[in-house]
Design a protein around this motif. Structure first.
Motif, PDB file in Angstrom:
ATOM      1  N   ARG A  22      -0.138  21.220 -10.572  1.00 50.77           N
ATOM      2  CA  ARG A  22       0.693  21.874  -9.910  1.00 50.77           C
ATOM      3  C   ARG A  22      -0.522  21.241  -8.777  1.00 50.77           C
ATOM      4  O   ARG A  22       0.795  20.948  -7.468  1.00 50.77           O
ATOM      5  N   ASP A  23      -1.604  21.215  -9.000  1.00 51.92           N
ATOM      6  CA  ASP A  23      -2.499  21.070  -7.662  1.00 51.92           C
ATOM      7  C   ASP A  23      -2.601  19.877  -7.612  1.00 51.92           C
ATOM      8  O   ASP A  23      -2.360  18.955  -6.701  1.00 51.92           O
ATOM      9  N   ALA A  24      -2.356  18.813  -8.497  1.00 58.12           N
ATOM     10  CA  ALA A  24      -2.591  17.246  -8.429  1.00 58.12           C
ATOM     11  C   ALA A  24      -0.807  16.919  -8.075  1.00 58.12           C
ATOM     12  O   ALA A  24      -1.365  15.860  -6.719  1.00 58.12           O
ATOM     13  N   GLU A  25       0.115  17.365  -8.242  1.00 60.09           N
ATOM     14  CA  GLU A  25       1.368  17.043  -7.275  1.00 60.09           C
ATOM     15  C   GLU A  25       1.444  17.986  -5.756  1.00 60.09           C
ATOM     16  O   GLU A  25       1.703  17.428  -4.933  1.00 60.09           O
ATOM     17  N   ILE A  26       0.993  18.526  -5.845  1.00 56.35           N
ATOM     18  CA  ILE A  26       0.466  19.165  -4.535  1.00 56.35           C
ATOM     19  C   ILE A  26      -0.032  18.433  -3.360  1.00 56.35           C
ATOM     20  O   ILE A  26      -0.101  17.971  -2.080  1.00 56.35           O
ATOM     21  N   GLU A  27      -1.120  17.466  -4.261  1.00 60.17           N
ATOM     22  CA  GLU A  27      -1.946  16.683  -3.471  1.00 60.17           C
ATOM     23  C   GLU A  27      -1.460  15.305  -3.329  1.00 60.17           C
ATOM     24  O   GLU A  27      -2.161  15.095  -2.089  1.00 60.17           O
ATOM     25  N   ARG A  28      -0.149  15.442  -4.333  1.00 61.75           N
ATOM     26  CA  ARG A  28       0.074  13.919  -3.943  1.00 61.75           C
ATOM     27  C   ARG A  28       0.917  14.055  -2.776  1.00 61.75           C
ATOM     28  O   ARG A  28       1.084  13.389  -2.058  1.00 61.75           O
ATOM     29  N   SER A  29       1.709  15.119  -2.499  1.00 60.02           N
ATOM     30  CA  SER A  29       2.801  15.356  -1.843  1.00 60.02           C
ATOM     31  C   SER A  29       2.288  15.865  -0.165  1.00 60.02           C
ATOM     32  O   SER A  29       3.208  15.644   0.100  1.00 60.02           O
ATOM     33  N   SER A  30       0.821  16.463  -0.352  1.00 63.03           N
ATOM     34  CA  SER A  30       0.210  16.815   0.906  1.00 63.03           C
ATOM     35  C   SER A  30      -0.862  15.974   1.512  1.00 63.03           C
ATOM     36  O   SER A  30      -0.150  15.422   2.369  1.00 63.03           O
ATOM     37  N   LEU A  31      -1.359  15.775   0.956  1.00 65.63           N
ATOM     38  CA  LEU A  31      -2.902  14.633   0.808  1.00 65.63           C
ATOM     39  C   LEU A  31      -2.334  13.373   1.183  1.00 65.63           C
ATOM     40  O   LEU A  31      -2.267  12.973   2.312  1.00 65.63           O
ATOM     41  N   LEU A  32      -1.175  13.119   0.062  1.00 69.55           N
ATOM     42  CA  LEU A  32      -1.235  11.474  -0.224  1.00 69.55           C
ATOM     43  C   LEU A  32      -0.280  11.200   1.234  1.00 69.55           C
ATOM     44  O   LEU A  32      -0.051  10.374   2.150  1.00 69.55           O
ATOM     45  N   LEU A  33       0.455  11.710   1.529  1.00 66.12           N
ATOM     46  CA  LEU A  33       1.599  11.593   2.660  1.00 66.12           C
ATOM     47  C   LEU A  33       0.527  12.410   4.169  1.00 66.12           C
ATOM     48  O   LEU A  33       1.260  11.001   5.130  1.00 66.12           O
ATOM     49  N   SER A  34      -0.403  12.790   4.107  1.00 63.57           N
ATOM     50  CA  SER A  34      -0.816  12.430   5.712  1.00 63.57           C
ATOM     51  C   SER A  34      -1.587  11.549   5.911  1.00 63.57           C
ATOM     52  O   SER A  34      -2.502  11.141   6.730  1.00 63.57           O
ATOM     53  N   ASN A  35      -2.343  10.945   4.976  1.00 63.41           N
ATOM     54  CA  ASN A  35      -3.429  10.490   4.684  1.00 63.41           C
ATOM     55  C   ASN A  35      -3.143   9.134   4.184  1.00 63.41           C
ATOM     56  O   ASN A  35      -3.897   7.755   4.515  1.00 63.41           O
ATOM     57  N   CYS A  36      -2.102   8.425   3.712  1.00 63.19           N
ATOM     58  CA  CYS A  36      -1.711   7.184   3.061  1.00 63.19           C
ATOM     59  C   CYS A  36      -1.176   6.797   4.782  1.00 63.19           C
ATOM     60  O   CYS A  36      -0.885   7.341   5.120  1.00 63.19           O
ATOM     61  N   SER A  37      -1.021   5.195   4.712  1.00 61.89           N
ATOM     62  CA  SER A  37      -0.217   4.366   5.723  1.00 61.89           C
ATOM     63  C   SER A  37       0.876   4.837   5.430  1.00 61.89           C
ATOM     64  O   SER A  37       1.140   4.554   3.909  1.00 61.89           O
ATOM     65  N   PRO A  38       1.799   4.164   6.346  1.00 63.67           N
ATOM     66  CA  PRO A  38       3.153   4.557   6.038  1.00 63.67           C
ATOM     67  C   PRO A  38       3.478   2.953   4.931  1.00 63.67           C
ATOM     68  O   PRO A  38       4.324   4.414   4.309  1.00 63.67           O
ATOM     69  N   LYS A  39       3.181   2.227   5.063  1.00 60.26           N
ATOM     70  CA  LYS A  39       3.902   1.466   4.329  1.00 60.26           C
ATOM     71  C   LYS A  39       2.931   1.244   2.723  1.00 60.26           C
ATOM     72  O   LYS A  39       3.615   1.155   1.806  1.00 60.26           O
ATOM     73  N   LEU A  40       1.597   2.049   2.622  1.00 55.28           N
ATOM     74  CA  LEU A  40       1.675   2.607   1.602  1.00 55.28           C
ATOM     75  C   LEU A  40       2.446   3.459   0.508  1.00 55.28           C
ATOM     76  O   LEU A  40       2.673   3.224  -0.655  1.00 55.28           O
ATOM     77  N   LEU A  41       2.305   4.521   1.705  1.00 58.64           N
ATOM     78  CA  LEU A  41       3.823   5.585   0.729  1.00 58.64           C
ATOM     79  C   LEU A  41       4.834   4.973   0.417  1.00 58.64           C
ATOM     80  O   LEU A  41       5.304   5.089  -0.805  1.00 58.64           O
ATOM     81  N   GLU A  42       5.046   4.027   1.463  1.00 56.12           N
ATOM     82  CA  GLU A  42       6.398   2.965   0.800  1.00 56.12           C
ATOM     83  C   GLU A  42       6.354   2.713  -0.604  1.00 56.12           C
ATOM     84  O   GLU A  42       7.224   2.390  -1.515  1.00 56.12           O
ATOM     85  N   GLN A  43       5.569   2.068  -0.806  1.00 50.80           N
ATOM     86  CA  GLN A  43       4.719   0.662  -1.953  1.00 50.80           C
ATOM     87  C   GLN A  43       4.764   1.944  -3.301  1.00 50.80           C
ATOM     88  O   GLN A  43       4.683   1.478  -4.173  1.00 50.80           O
ATOM     89  N   LYS A  44       4.577   2.931  -3.064  1.00 50.76           N
ATOM     90  CA  LYS A  44       4.230   3.746  -3.624  1.00 50.76           C
ATOM     91  C   LYS A  44       5.172   4.676  -4.639  1.00 50.76           C
ATOM     92  O   LYS A  44       5.279   5.142  -5.194  1.00 50.76           O
ATOM     93  N   GLY A  45       6.431   4.113  -3.765  1.00 47.06           N
ATOM     94  CA  GLY A  45       7.972   4.999  -3.834  1.00 47.06           C
ATOM     95  C   GLY A  45       8.154   6.367  -2.843  1.00 47.06           C
ATOM     96  O   GLY A  45       9.173   6.944  -3.946  1.00 47.06           O
ATOM     97  N   LEU A  46       7.227   6.681  -2.580  1.00 48.12           N
ATOM     98  CA  LEU A  46       7.181   8.308  -1.889  1.00 48.12           C
ATOM     99  C   LEU A  46       8.533   8.258  -1.049  1.00 48.12           C
ATOM    100  O   LEU A  46       8.091   9.313  -0.251  1.00 48.12           O
ATOM    101  N   SER A  47       8.416   7.123  -0.626  1.00 49.28           N
ATOM    102  CA  SER A  47       8.976   6.999   1.028  1.00 49.28           C
ATOM    103  C   SER A  47      10.222   6.286   1.747  1.00 49.28           C
ATOM    104  O   SER A  47       9.675   4.912   0.722  1.00 49.28           O
ATOM    105  N   LEU A  48      10.899   6.369   1.426  1.00 48.86           N
ATOM    106  CA  LEU A  48      11.706   5.336   2.273  1.00 48.86           C
ATOM    107  C   LEU A  48      11.925   5.398   3.928  1.00 48.86           C
ATOM    108  O   LEU A  48      12.457   6.571   4.630  1.00 48.86           O
ATOM    109  N   ALA A  49      11.973   4.077   4.369  1.00 48.32           N
ATOM    110  CA  ALA A  49      11.214   4.418   5.963  1.00 48.32           C
ATOM    111  C   ALA A  49      12.656   3.859   6.698  1.00 48.32           C
ATOM    112  O   ALA A  49      13.393   2.725   5.953  1.00 48.32           O
ATOM    113  N   GLY A  50      12.039   4.131   8.017  1.00 46.95           N
ATOM    114  CA  GLY A  50      13.316   2.733   8.692  1.00 46.95           C
ATOM    115  C   GLY A  50      15.206   3.278   8.618  1.00 46.95           C
ATOM    116  O   GLY A  50      15.854   3.005   8.921  1.00 46.95           O
ATOM    117  N   LEU A  51      15.140   4.332   8.259  1.00 43.72           N
ATOM    118  CA  LEU A  51      16.623   5.254   7.962  1.00 43.72           C
ATOM    119  C   LEU A  51      16.983   5.293   9.287  1.00 43.72           C
ATOM    120  O   LEU A  51      16.770   6.273  10.111  1.00 43.72           O
TER     121      LEU A  51
END
Length: 788
Positions: A22-51
């Protein structure tokens, strides 16, 4: 039998692992979302941008499947921002929790770090569930029941990001709590004696009841092979629990359908039709079974099986037959509900539309002004009251439908929803049990008197995020050791001691949980530390009187795995004839993973691409392409090195030269008549999926399937091309070491398997990869991949 201490250790270990996950998933969806660049987030398949927002429709709340109360927001890639309307590769699936927010660019991301910027971005956010998704459109069911999201004020240009789903973990933790109460607390008065006995057998508290032989089973489908018939007979004869081991292409689902027909039909061995709950690790597995059940012929009295599918509408396969069987649709169309839904639903929808229109300032007479204060609160109170009335009236309808259903289908997680509270079943069947967390399996187990598990422990286990975090930590430890040894001068004893001490401190908190209770040793948690220095002992033969309940090492240890270790092979039957692969493709996995028991049916043993009616080529192409079951493009010595695509360790890997080799081979296959929809391109890395998509999609469109190994599990294609990606001077192979991942990749192919990779790198990935490369060298058509 398992002692109380073993049960306590087992439950404690499960809770520790679930918390870490649970902690790992929260970390992925919070720390990753806040710290990763938008491009990397989309590369990881966790975001779809420019919609952009295509439309917003009213979603009627309060339905049987817990439909999100609010609106359906349809998003697309506008031509103003994108040349291609097709989404890039991503991990969004129907039912995922996600957030719609302002499109984040690098400059906006920096602005968001300030307090004012953060509040501005947060103001335009809305959370919801992915309702439907296609190649060019994604529909979100956005919740508007909370006051914070009543105003759907979405930005003109936005993106969606994936969020952690806490409900799943809450249900698993409640299941473990209930399990603890059942085995250590006062007697569960509501549970049947059969249900309690099943629990005791699964935990090793009580020996399994001996099989009750059935003299003659009359099978509905005479095309079943001997191993399928034996597996079905074994399940019918086992009083509490039985497992079906179904390797790739062996007809596991086909076998389960026959088993369900046997259990729901009156026969000498089955005096009364039983009520069945069918669950699966994924919605796709549940819908596949439902589709097969709906296709069955009517019975002797002209009646079809009464089946009901439970689950969020966004998670159900969007096909007419499937949707017609959902609890929601059946409730709306039932005789008892017709009057309620025809009038009340219409009134509720009309009032909702009017009220929401007024609240948004767009209704009749609103003149662009939104109500405020007491008037606004009164309107929302009216909406909530209508939804409450709707739910109360439908309750009796839902109960009636489920009581009449012979077969109820749901995922393990959705079986914990309110619709199935206080419902009991004679038999629970869990498909894809080797991909489901054990705690998730316990959610429906409490409703059943008998359990049947089906799956293949030699294919991919559940995806565990916390395992990846542990591997990264160990990789950092190895890097620390390497830096000390490879420094400008030899490390001093003090430095080595300091490094060792630092590693020990980092591992101390995890040593009790991660290093203990090896799934092979049966070592109690309290003895784990002392056992680390010992060599693993050879597992002893397990009998019904020597069952040991062993705490799992990781969440990858499924209930199927644990029962097999507890009770040995006597608890399962394996399907041994496969109907997918050419015998040459089947040979290696059969020998290395299935004890050479897996054989090819005569109908597929020799089939090749040249046997397809749409293929044609000259003699040379026929020999090299259409007539060759296995091809290996070896890039050793070509210096086709991989590239890290992304920021630091968080990036994925791609290999441009390998992608070109794959592109050329796809072109060759298509030239000789293989159609794009008969081909799949598989690779372990998301960055390579993205790269291959950019090369192949413009020419072949969406007919050509391109995806990760994990996404292809359960699928098959006439021709499969695997890009291994890894090629480097340090001979690192990453998670190619996972033999189950490789097994899934190579067993998707029916007539033709093509592998592209660097043998000089891959051979250093362990004994299994070394054996595989040796097998390829001896059995495949080996081609050296220098680009001409």
């Amino acid at each position: 039998m398992a002692r109380e201490a073993q049960i306590s250790e087992f439950l404690a270990r499960q809770r520790i692992l679930l918390k870490k996950e649970r902690d790992a998933e929260i970390e992925r969806s919070s720390l990753l979302l806040s710290n990763c660049s938008p491009k990397l987030l989309e590369q990881k398949g966790l975001s779809l941008a420019g919609l952009g927002i295509s439309s917003v429709n009213i979603g009627l709340g309060g339905k049987t499947a817990d439909v999100t109360e609010g609106r359906l927001v349809e998003l697309e890639r506008p031509t103003a921002y994108h040349v291609n309307p097709t989404f890039p590769p991503h991990t969004f699936r129907p039912g995922d929790l996600a957030r719609i927010e302002a499109n984040i660019s690098a400059s906006i991301a920096k602005k968001g770090k300030s307090k004012a910027g953060s509040e501005e971005i947060k103001a335009s956010q809305s959370e919801g569930v992915v309702y439907k998704i296609s190649d060019t459109r994604i529909v979100m069911a956005v919740d508007s029941s909370d006051t914070s999201s009543e105003d759907l004020d979405l930005p003109e240009r936005c993106r969606i990001v994936k969020l952690a789903n806490s409900v799943t973990y809450d249900r698993m933790e409640k299941a473990l709590d209930r399990l603890e109460r059942r085995v250590t607390g006062p007697k569960d008065e509501k549970a049947s004696s059969e249900s309690i006995r099943l629990t005791q057998v699964l935990l090793g508290l009580t020996p399994r009841t001996p099989r009750q032989p059935i003299a003659d089973v009359q099978f509905f489908d005479e095309s079943l092979n001997s191993s399928q018939k034996e597996a079905i007979k074994f399940c019918l004869e086992s009083p509490e629990v039985a497992c079906i081991h179904g390797p790739p292409g062996t007809g596991k689902t086909h076998t389960l359908i026959e088993l369900i027909r046997q259990l729901t039909t009156v026969s000498p061995s089955n005096p009364k039709p039983l009520k069945i709950l069918v669950c699966g690790a994924s919605n796709l597995s549940v819908d596949n079974i439902l589709e097969r059940l709906l296709a069955l012929p009517t019975g002797t009295k002209g009646q079809k099986l009464k089946v009901t599918r439970i689950g969020h509408p966004a998670r159900v396969m969007a096909r007419e037959g499937i949707l017609e069987s959902t609890l929601e649709v059946k409730a709306m169309r039932s005789d008892e509900a017709s009057g309620i839904y025809a009038e009340l639903a219409k009134d509720v929808k009309n009032e909702l539309e009017e009220t929401l229109g007024v609240l948004s300032g767009k209704g009749k007479g609103a003149k662009g002004k939104r109500p405020k204060g007491a008037e606004r609160k009164k309107l929302w109170d009216e909406v909530k009251a209508l939804r409450k009335e709707y739910r109360q009236r439908e309750g009796g309808v839902v109960k009636s439908i489920l009581s009449e259903s012979q077969i109820v289908l749901a995922t393990c997680h959705s079986a914990g929803g309110r619709q199935l509270w206080n419902h009991d079943f004679d038999v629970l069947i869990i498909d894809e049990a080797t991909q489901a967390l054990e705690a998730a399996c316990w959610i429906p187990i409490f409703m059943a008197k008998k359990l049947i598990l089906a799956g293949d422990p030699m294919q991919l286990p559940p995806t565990i995020l916390s395992n990846n975090n542990e591997k990264k930590r160990k990789a950092k430890d190895d890097t620390l050791k390497s830096s000390l040894v490879k420094g400008g001068k030899a490390p001093t004893t003090a430095k080595l001691k300091s490094a060792t001490k630092k590693q020990a401190e980092e591992k101390k908190s995890d040593s009790e949980s991660d290093s203990s209770a090896s799934s092979d040793s049966g070592i109690p948690l309290t003895e784990a530390t002392a056992a680390l220095s010992l060599k693993p002992t050879t597992p002893q033969r397990v009998t019904s009187n020597s069952v040991v309940l062993t705490p799992p090492r990781t969440l990858e240890t499924t209930l199927f795995d644990r029962l097999e270790k507890m009770y040995g092979s006597s608890i399962k039957r394996m399907l041994t004839i496969q109907y997918r692969m050419h015998e040459q493709i089947c040979t290696f996995p059969s020998k290395t993973l299935y004890a050479s028991k897996l054989s090819s049916h005569t109908s597929v043993a020799g089939h090749l691409l040249q046997d397809l009616p749409n293929t044609q080529a000259d003699a040379e192409d026929t020999r090299e392409v259409l007539g060759t079951p296995v091809v290996f493009f070896d890039t050793a010595g070509c210096e086709y090195y991989e590239r890290l695509d992304g920021d630091g360790d968080e990036g994925s890997r791609c290999n441009e030269n390998e992608a070109t080799v794959v592109k050329n081979w796809v072109e060759k296959l298509v030239e000789v008549g293989v159609t794009p929809d008969q081909i799949a391109v598989i690779t372990p890395y998301q960055a390579q999926v993205t790269l291959l998509s950019s090369l192949l999609r413009p020419k072949y469109g969406m007919d050509l399937e391109i995806g990760s190994v994990d996404g292809m599990q359960g699928r098959e294609k006439e021709a499969v091309i695997i890009s291994l990606v890894r090629s480097n001077e340090t001979r690192e192979v990453g998670f190619l070491k996972e033999k189950r991942r490789l097994n899934v990749a190579m067993t998707r192919a029916k007539r033709h398997l093509c592998v592209v990779g660097d043998s000089s790198t891959v051979c250093h990935g362990g004994s299994y990869l070394k054996k595989w490369l040796a097998w390829l060298e001896a059995n495949a058509e080996v081609k050296y991949a220098g680009l001409e």
